[in-house]
Design a protein around this motif. Structure first.
Motif, PDB file in Angstrom:
ATOM      1  N   ASP A 197     -29.694   6.778  59.138  1.00  5.48           N
ATOM      2  CA  ASP A 197     -29.963   5.371  59.227  1.00  5.48           C
ATOM      3  C   ASP A 197     -29.453   4.627  58.008  1.00  5.48           C
ATOM      4  OD1 ASP A 197     -31.802   5.457  61.340  1.00  5.48           O
ATOM      5  OD2 ASP A 197     -33.631   5.242  60.431  1.00  5.48           O
ATOM      6  N   HIS A 198     -29.158   3.502  58.182  1.00  5.04           N
ATOM      7  CA  HIS A 198     -28.572   2.445  57.296  1.00  5.04           C
ATOM      8  C   HIS A 198     -29.795   1.701  56.971  1.00  5.04           C
ATOM      9  CE1 HIS A 198     -24.087   2.526  58.434  1.00  5.04           C
ATOM     10  NE2 HIS A 198     -24.486   3.653  58.381  1.00  5.04           N
ATOM     11  N   VAL A 199     -30.088   1.579  55.497  1.00  5.75           N
ATOM     12  CA  VAL A 199     -31.515   1.048  54.921  1.00  5.75           C
ATOM     13  C   VAL A 199     -31.093  -0.038  53.921  1.00  5.75           C
ATOM     14  CG1 VAL A 199     -33.712   1.479  53.904  1.00  5.75           C
ATOM     15  CG2 VAL A 199     -32.580   3.256  55.451  1.00  5.75           C
ATOM     16  N   LEU A 200     -31.796  -1.142  54.153  1.00  7.10           N
ATOM     17  CA  LEU A 200     -31.674  -2.126  53.025  1.00  7.10           C
ATOM     18  C   LEU A 200     -33.062  -2.269  52.189  1.00  7.10           C
ATOM     19  CD1 LEU A 200     -30.508  -4.557  51.397  1.00  7.10           C
ATOM     20  CD2 LEU A 200     -31.235  -6.034  53.344  1.00  7.10           C
ATOM     21  N   GLU A 201     -33.108  -2.282  51.154  1.00  6.04           N
ATOM     22  CA  GLU A 201     -34.400  -2.297  50.209  1.00  6.04           C
ATOM     23  C   GLU A 201     -34.180  -3.668  49.478  1.00  6.04           C
ATOM     24  OE1 GLU A 201     -36.747   0.340  47.006  1.00  6.04           O
ATOM     25  OE2 GLU A 201     -34.814   0.106  46.606  1.00  6.04           O
ATOM     26  N   ILE A 202     -35.328  -4.519  49.342  1.00  6.72           N
ATOM     27  CA  ILE A 202     -35.399  -5.711  48.846  1.00  6.72           C
ATOM     28  C   ILE A 202     -36.528  -5.328  47.374  1.00  6.72           C
ATOM     29  CG2 ILE A 202     -35.716  -8.210  48.570  1.00  6.72           C
ATOM     30  CD1 ILE A 202     -33.526  -7.258  50.468  1.00  6.72           C
ATOM     31  N   GLY A 203     -35.595  -5.352  46.397  1.00  5.28           N
ATOM     32  CA  GLY A 203     -36.649  -4.993  45.067  1.00  5.28           C
ATOM     33  C   GLY A 203     -36.138  -3.575  44.668  1.00  5.28           C
ATOM     34  N   ALA A 204     -35.197  -3.537  43.689  1.00  4.37           N
ATOM     35  CA  ALA A 204     -34.516  -2.219  43.214  1.00  4.37           C
ATOM     36  C   ALA A 204     -35.769  -1.372  42.255  1.00  4.37           C
ATOM     37  CB  ALA A 204     -33.423  -2.328  42.454  1.00  4.37           C
ATOM     38  N   GLY A 205     -36.522  -2.327  41.704  1.00  2.00           N
ATOM     39  CA  GLY A 205     -37.312  -1.390  40.683  1.00  2.00           C
ATOM     40  C   GLY A 205     -36.766  -0.569  39.898  1.00  2.00           C
ATOM     41  N   THR A 206     -37.323   0.673  39.734  1.00  2.00           N
ATOM     42  CA  THR A 206     -36.695   1.660  38.915  1.00  2.00           C
ATOM     43  C   THR A 206     -35.660   2.567  39.335  1.00  2.00           C
ATOM     44  OG1 THR A 206     -38.343   3.184  39.843  1.00  2.00           O
ATOM     45  CG2 THR A 206     -39.187   2.159  37.846  1.00  2.00           C
ATOM     46  N   GLY A 207     -35.493   2.218  40.994  1.00  2.00           N
ATOM     47  CA  GLY A 207     -34.545   3.183  41.662  1.00  2.00           C
ATOM     48  C   GLY A 207     -35.150   4.278  42.415  1.00  2.00           C
ATOM     49  N   TYR A 208     -36.430   4.474  42.135  1.00  2.97           N
ATOM     50  CA  TYR A 208     -37.154   5.679  42.518  1.00  2.97           C
ATOM     51  C   TYR A 208     -37.314   5.452  44.053  1.00  2.97           C
ATOM     52  CZ  TYR A 208     -41.381   8.728  43.412  1.00  2.97           C
ATOM     53  OH  TYR A 208     -42.231   9.600  44.063  1.00  2.97           O
TER      54      TYR A 208
END
Length: 406
Positions: A89-100
Motif C-alpha cells: 500500500d501507498h500510505v499518507l500520514e498527516i502529523g509526523a510526530g516522533t516518526g514512530y
C-alpha cells in the motif's frame, strides 16, 4: 536501563497490555513488537517510553494543548487496526510526530509499499526525519507542509491516516485517496471526537467503524467556538453552525434548576460515551459543557464529567448530563439524568432523559457517518441527520431511529 533484552521485554509487555484491550491484526502486532518507541523518544527512560501514555514532544506557547506529542500506544494500535493497511500500500500520514507511527506503517506495508508523512512544524518534521534515519527507515518520506493540503505529488494513496484532530474532512485528502481506499481521521463534531474509519466510493466517504479518542487539533481548522458563561467559569464548546448566543445565556445559572432522572443505570467502569454520539444523530443543539471547580463551588450542578459532558442548548436555556449513586442495582449503581436551567430548562432536561432512555437498550450501537462534498445538494444526501462543515456535508444515521423503539 538500556540493555537491549530489557528494552525488548518492556516493549513486549506493553504490546501484551494493548492486546488485552484491543484485537489487533497480526501485521499491526508484529510492527508494535518490532519498532522501538524509545528510539523515537530520545532522552526518555525506556521504562517511561513503554507505558501506555502520551508523551509531549513540543509544547504550545499559546495554549494549554501541546503542539505535538507521541500518542497513547493503545490508540496508535487501534487506529492502525482501523486503517487495515496491506503490503504494497501507498500510505499518507498527516502529523509526523516522533516518526514512530510512520515506522510502524513502513513495517506493515513492507518493502513494496510507500509511506509519506507530513507535518506543518519544522522542528517536528526534523525530529521525525532524524528518528526514522536512526532506526533504519530512511525510505519513509518526511515533508514539512500543511497537512490540510496533503501531498498530491505522490497521490493516489490506498490509505490515509490523520494523527492530529480534524474538525472537517479536507477535500484535498478525499481527492488524494484512491477509489476504494481507506481514510482514518480523528474527527470532531458536536464537542466530541471519534477516530472514524471511512472508505471512498466516488465522491463519498462512508464510515464502517468509529472509536472514542482525543488528539491535538490540526493547525488551520477553527470551526469550533467557545462561549463563556458565569464570568468564564462555565464554557460551552460548540460548532460554528449552532449559533449559540452568549448574551441570551448570560443569566442562565441565575434561574432555578430542574432535575429529571432516567430509569437507566450504568456500572462504575461502564462507558456511556455512546450516548453523546447517539444524540448527535438527532439534535443540532448538542455540544460540550465544561464546568470548572469554581463553578461547582458556586452551586452549579456537577455534570457527569465536569470537563466534558454533553449538553443541549437552545435560546436562553441548557440542560446537561448528570449522575447519582443509586444502590437499587448493585451491578449498575450509577443512575443517569439531566439538569436544566433557563426558561426551557425543564423541556431540555426531559429531552436529554428521552435520549438516555433510547440509548440504553443498545449501548454499543455505532451510527454510520457519511461525508459528501460541500457542493452537494439536499437531494444528493441519504436519509439521516445532516449538518454542514466548511468543505463537506455530514450525514449521520442509525439503521433504526431509536425514538421509534422507545
Amino acid at each position: 536501563m538500556n540493555d537491549a533484552s530489557t528494552v525488548d521485554e518492556l516493549r513486549n509487555q506493553l504490546v501484551d497490555e494493548i492486546l488485552g484491550q484491543h484485537s489487533l491484526p497480526p501485521a499491526v502486532e508484529h510492527a508494535l513488537r518490532t519498532v522501538r518507541r524509545d528510539a523515537h523518544l530520545p532522552g526518555l527512560d525506556p521504562a517511561d517510553a513503554y507505558t501506555n501514555n502520551a508523551v509531549t514532544i513540543k509544547e504550545n506557547p499559546d495554549g494549554p494543548l501541546a503542539l505535538s506529542c507521541a500518542s497513547v500506544p493503545s490508540t496508535v494500535a487501534m487506529m492502525l487496526a482501523q486503517l487495515d493497511a496491506q503490503p504494497g500500500d501507498h500510505v499518507l500520514e498527516i502529523g509526523a510526530g516522533t516518526g514512530y507511527n510512520a515506522a510502524l506503517l513502513s513495517e506493515i506495508v513492507g518493502p513494496t509499499g510507500e509511506v509519506t508523512t507530513v507535518d506543518i512544524d519544522a522542528d517536528v518534521a526534523l525530529h521525525a526525519r532524524q528518528a526514522l534515519n536512526r532506526t533504519g527507515y530512511e525510505h519513509v518520506r518526511v515533508i514539512e507542509r500543511d497537512g490540510l493540503v496533503g501531498a498530491p505529488e505522490h497521490a493516489p494513496y490506498n490509505r490515509i491516516i490523520g494523527t492530529v484532530g480534524f474538525w472537517d474532512v479536507p477535500a484535498a485528502l478525499r481527492q488524494q485517496l484512491a477509489e476504494g481506499g481507506r481514510l482514518v481521521l480523528p474527527l470532531r463534531w458536536r464537542g466530541q471526537t471519534r477516530s472514524v474509519a471511512f472508505h471512498r466510493r466516488g465522491e463519498t466517504l462512508t464510515s464502517d467503524g468509529m472509536e472514542l479518542c482525543g488528539f491535538v487539533p490540526i493547525i488551520g481548522q477553527d470551526g469550533e467556538r467557545i462561549v463563556e458563561l458565569a464570568d468564564g467559569i462555565v464554557r460551552l464548546h460548540h460548532d460554528q453552525d449552532q449559533g449559540i448566543d452568549s448574551e441570551q445565556l448570560a443569566e442562565v445559572f441565575a434561574s432555578p434548576e430542574t432535575i429529571e432522572w432516567a430509569d437507566v443505570r450504568v456500572g462504575r467502569q461502564e462507558p456511556f460515551d455512546g450516548l453523546w454520539l447517539r444524540i448527535t444523530a438527532f439534535e443540532d443543539t448538542i455540544c460540550r459543557i465544561e464546568v470548572t471547580k469554581q463553578a461547582l463551588a458556586r452551586g452549579v450542578r456537577r455534570p457527569v464529567i465536569p470537563v466534558r459532558s454533553p449538553a443541549l442548548v437552545e435560546g436562553d436555556s441548557l440542560a446537561y448530563l448528570i449522575a447519582e449513586r443509586d444502590d437499587a442495582d448493585a451491578e449498575r449503581p450509577v443512575r443517569l439524568g439531566a439538569v436544566g436551567y433557563g426558561s426551557y430548562g425543564t423541556e431540555l432536561a426531559r429531552r436529554m432523559v428521552a435520549h438516555i432512555t433510547a440509548w440504553s437498550p443498545d449501548r454499543t450501537a455505532v451510527p454510520r457517518l457519511s461525508i459528501y462534498p460541500g457542493k452537494s445538494s439536499d437531494r444528493d444526501l441519504p436519509a439521516g441527520h445532516s449538518f454542514d462543515k466548511r468543505e463537506s456535508r455530514v450525514v449521520i444515521s442509525y439503521e433504526e431511529d431509536p425514538r421509534r423503539r422507545a
